[in-house]
Structures are given as C-alpha cells and as structure tokens.
Design a protein around this motif. Structure first.
Motif, short mmCIF file in Angstrom:
data_model
loop_
_atom_site.label_atom_id
_atom_site.label_comp_id
_atom_site.label_asym_id
_atom_site.label_seq_id
_atom_site.Cartn_x
_atom_site.Cartn_y
_atom_site.Cartn_z
N GLN A 1 -7.78 33.90 5.50
CA GLN A 1 -6.85 32.79 5.68
C GLN A 1 -5.40 33.26 5.56
O GLN A 1 -4.48 32.48 5.80
CB GLN A 1 -7.15 31.67 4.69
CG GLN A 1 -6.89 32.00 3.24
CD GLN A 1 -7.43 30.93 2.31
OE1 GLN A 1 -8.63 30.84 2.10
NE2 GLN A 1 -6.54 30.14 1.75
N ARG B 1 -1.34 29.05 5.12
CA ARG B 1 -2.23 30.07 4.56
C ARG B 1 -2.84 29.71 3.20
O ARG B 1 -4.04 29.90 3.01
CB ARG B 1 -1.52 31.42 4.49
CG ARG B 1 -1.26 32.00 5.85
CD ARG B 1 -0.51 33.30 5.76
NE ARG B 1 -0.04 33.66 7.10
CZ ARG B 1 0.90 34.57 7.32
NH1 ARG B 1 1.47 35.23 6.32
NH2 ARG B 1 1.26 34.82 8.56
N ASP C 1 -7.55 26.81 17.79
CA ASP C 1 -7.36 27.92 16.86
C ASP C 1 -7.20 27.35 15.45
O ASP C 1 -7.22 26.13 15.25
CB ASP C 1 -6.18 28.81 17.28
CG ASP C 1 -4.80 28.15 17.13
OD1 ASP C 1 -4.66 27.16 16.38
OD2 ASP C 1 -3.85 28.65 17.76
N ILE C 2 -7.05 28.22 14.49
CA ILE C 2 -7.02 27.80 13.08
C ILE C 2 -5.80 26.91 12.78
O ILE C 2 -5.92 25.93 12.05
CB ILE C 2 -7.10 29.01 12.14
CG1 ILE C 2 -8.50 29.62 12.28
CG2 ILE C 2 -6.81 28.62 10.70
CD1 ILE C 2 -8.65 31.00 11.71
N ASN C 3 -4.66 27.22 13.35
CA ASN C 3 -3.47 26.39 13.13
C ASN C 3 -3.67 24.98 13.66
O ASN C 3 -3.29 24.00 13.02
CB ASN C 3 -2.24 27.04 13.77
CG ASN C 3 -1.87 28.34 13.07
OD1 ASN C 3 -1.79 28.41 11.86
ND2 ASN C 3 -1.69 29.38 13.86
N ASP D 1 -1.84 35.67 12.13
CA ASP D 1 -1.83 34.66 13.19
C ASP D 1 -1.93 33.23 12.65
O ASP D 1 -1.85 32.28 13.41
CB ASP D 1 -2.96 34.92 14.19
CG ASP D 1 -4.34 34.85 13.58
OD1 ASP D 1 -4.49 35.20 12.39
OD2 ASP D 1 -5.28 34.46 14.29
N ILE D 2 -2.08 33.09 11.34
CA ILE D 2 -2.13 31.77 10.73
C ILE D 2 -0.73 31.42 10.21
O ILE D 2 -0.09 32.24 9.54
CB ILE D 2 -3.18 31.73 9.60
CG1 ILE D 2 -4.57 32.02 10.19
CG2 ILE D 2 -3.16 30.38 8.88
CD1 ILE D 2 -5.66 32.16 9.17
N ASN D 3 -0.29 30.24 10.52
CA ASN D 3 1.03 29.77 10.08
C ASN D 3 1.19 30.05 8.59
O ASN D 3 0.34 29.69 7.78
CB ASN D 3 1.12 28.27 10.37
CG ASN D 3 2.46 27.67 10.00
OD1 ASN D 3 3.04 27.98 8.97
ND2 ASN D 3 2.92 26.79 10.86
N LYS E 1 -12.77 36.34 8.77
CA LYS E 1 -11.31 36.22 8.91
C LYS E 1 -10.71 35.87 7.57
O LYS E 1 -11.31 35.15 6.79
CB LYS E 1 -11.00 35.14 9.94
CG LYS E 1 -9.52 35.00 10.23
CD LYS E 1 -9.32 34.40 11.58
CE LYS E 1 -7.88 34.38 12.01
NZ LYS E 1 -7.28 35.69 12.17
N PHE F 1 -6.16 23.19 11.39
CA PHE F 1 -5.52 22.78 10.14
C PHE F 1 -5.02 21.34 10.27
O PHE F 1 -5.27 20.50 9.40
CB PHE F 1 -4.36 23.72 9.81
CG PHE F 1 -3.77 23.51 8.45
CD1 PHE F 1 -4.18 24.27 7.38
CD2 PHE F 1 -2.79 22.55 8.23
CE1 PHE F 1 -3.64 24.08 6.11
CE2 PHE F 1 -2.24 22.35 6.98
CZ PHE F 1 -2.67 23.12 5.91
N VAL G 1 -10.35 27.82 8.44
CA VAL G 1 -10.88 29.16 8.71
C VAL G 1 -12.41 29.12 8.71
O VAL G 1 -13.07 29.68 9.59
CB VAL G 1 -10.34 30.20 7.70
CG1 VAL G 1 -11.11 31.51 7.80
CG2 VAL G 1 -8.85 30.44 7.94
N ALA H 1 -5.65 27.10 3.97
CA ALA H 1 -6.35 27.22 5.25
C ALA H 1 -7.83 27.61 5.14
O ALA H 1 -8.46 27.85 6.16
CB ALA H 1 -5.63 28.23 6.15
#
Length: 172
Positions: A15, A25, A49-51, A19-21, A13, A54, A32, A28
């Motif tokens: 960063q 980014r 999820d990644i957000n 779909d990542i804020n 994936k 974070f 990630v 991230a």
C-alpha cells in the motif's frame, strides 16, 4: 495431525508503492486488498486502479468499513458477482477453488483492546491456509506498512479469531 496446505500464487502489492497517492497510502490496505483479489479474474471485470478504488469503495482516514467494502464492491462489479461476508469454512473452500479472500483484522470496532492480535486494523488478502496443531494458519499477503515491505506471512486463526472477518468475491 491433518496437514492440509494450499497457497495461491498472486501478484502482491504494498500500500506504500509509488503509484498509490501518497495521501492514501496509510489507509489503502482495503483498496489494495480488493485490487489484488480482482487481479485473479479477467482484467475487464474491475478496470479501476487502487487510487480509484480508494474513492469508489468509500475509504476514509480511519479505514474501510466492511459494510462499505461489500456494498460498494457489489455496485462496482455488478450482478454477475457475489460479494459477501463469509466464515472460515467458506475461506477454506474459496482457497481450494483458487480464489483469495479479503480478511479484515479490526480490534477497534470489535472492542477487543487486548489480546496480542497480529494487527490492530488491517485488510489483507488470504492466499492460503494450513491446518496445524489444532489451529488454522492463514497464509496472507501483508500489504506492508510505512517501514515494512509487503510480504507473505502466516498468522494463527485461533489467536486472531475475535478480531477477524472475511469477505469473499466470486463470479456467479
């Protein structure tokens, strides 16, 4: 001369994916990396999820400190998991056992201003390695950059050793 090579299959994936804020980014790479590693285990073990990662991992605009990564992943995953710093021998064992390892390149907090390292500061999953010409080539999934897509790359352990640290995540 011993050419051992092992590469794990993962779903990489960037960063910088949509779909990542957008505000997250640039910083991230740690979340990630954590999500990519956890995607190798049963889905309910890390439902974030990644957000969310974070925030839950304590990522800042200067990145994610290794101690926070370890401490907060332990909190999120619970006592059924081992999350700890490890060395290159542990990295090789983890890969041989089918588990990627988080690698942190960090010349800033290691006070290594010069050296031609692969990255100044970046978290990536190590997904394989190859012994080659007296070195270990780490096979990483680079989480990308603003103008560079995520991709699989090989980097010299010997060249980057001074700025590298590793974190393994495994079920007990």
């Amino acid at each position: 001369m011993d050419k051992i090579k092992k590469i794990l299959t993962i779903n990489g994936k960037s960063q910088y994916d949509e779909d990542i804020n957008e505000a997250f980014r640039p910083f991230a790479c740690g979340p990630v990396t954590a999500r990519i590693i956890m995607d190798q285990f049963p889905p309910d073990d890390c439902p974030y999820d990644i957000n969310e990662l974070f925030i839950l991992l304590g990522t800042t605009k200067i990145g994610l400190f290794k101690s926070r990564f370890i401490r907060n992943m332990r909190k999120l995953l619970g006592s059924a998991w081992i999350v700890t710093e490890c060395d290159i021998n542990d990295v090789k064992k983890q890969i041989l056992n089918g588990r990627p390892v988080a690698a942190k390149f960090d010349k800033w907090f290691n006070f290594r201003w010069r050296g031609g390292y692969e990255f100044d500061y970046h978290w990536v999953p190590v997904i394989g390695y190859e012994k080659k010409d007296g070195d270990i080539e780490l096979i990483i999934h680079d989480n990308g950059a603003r103008n560079r897509p995520s991709q699989v790359r090989q980097v010299s352990y010997k060249k980057n050793k001074a700025v590298l640290s590793f974190v393994m995540i495994e079920p007990k």
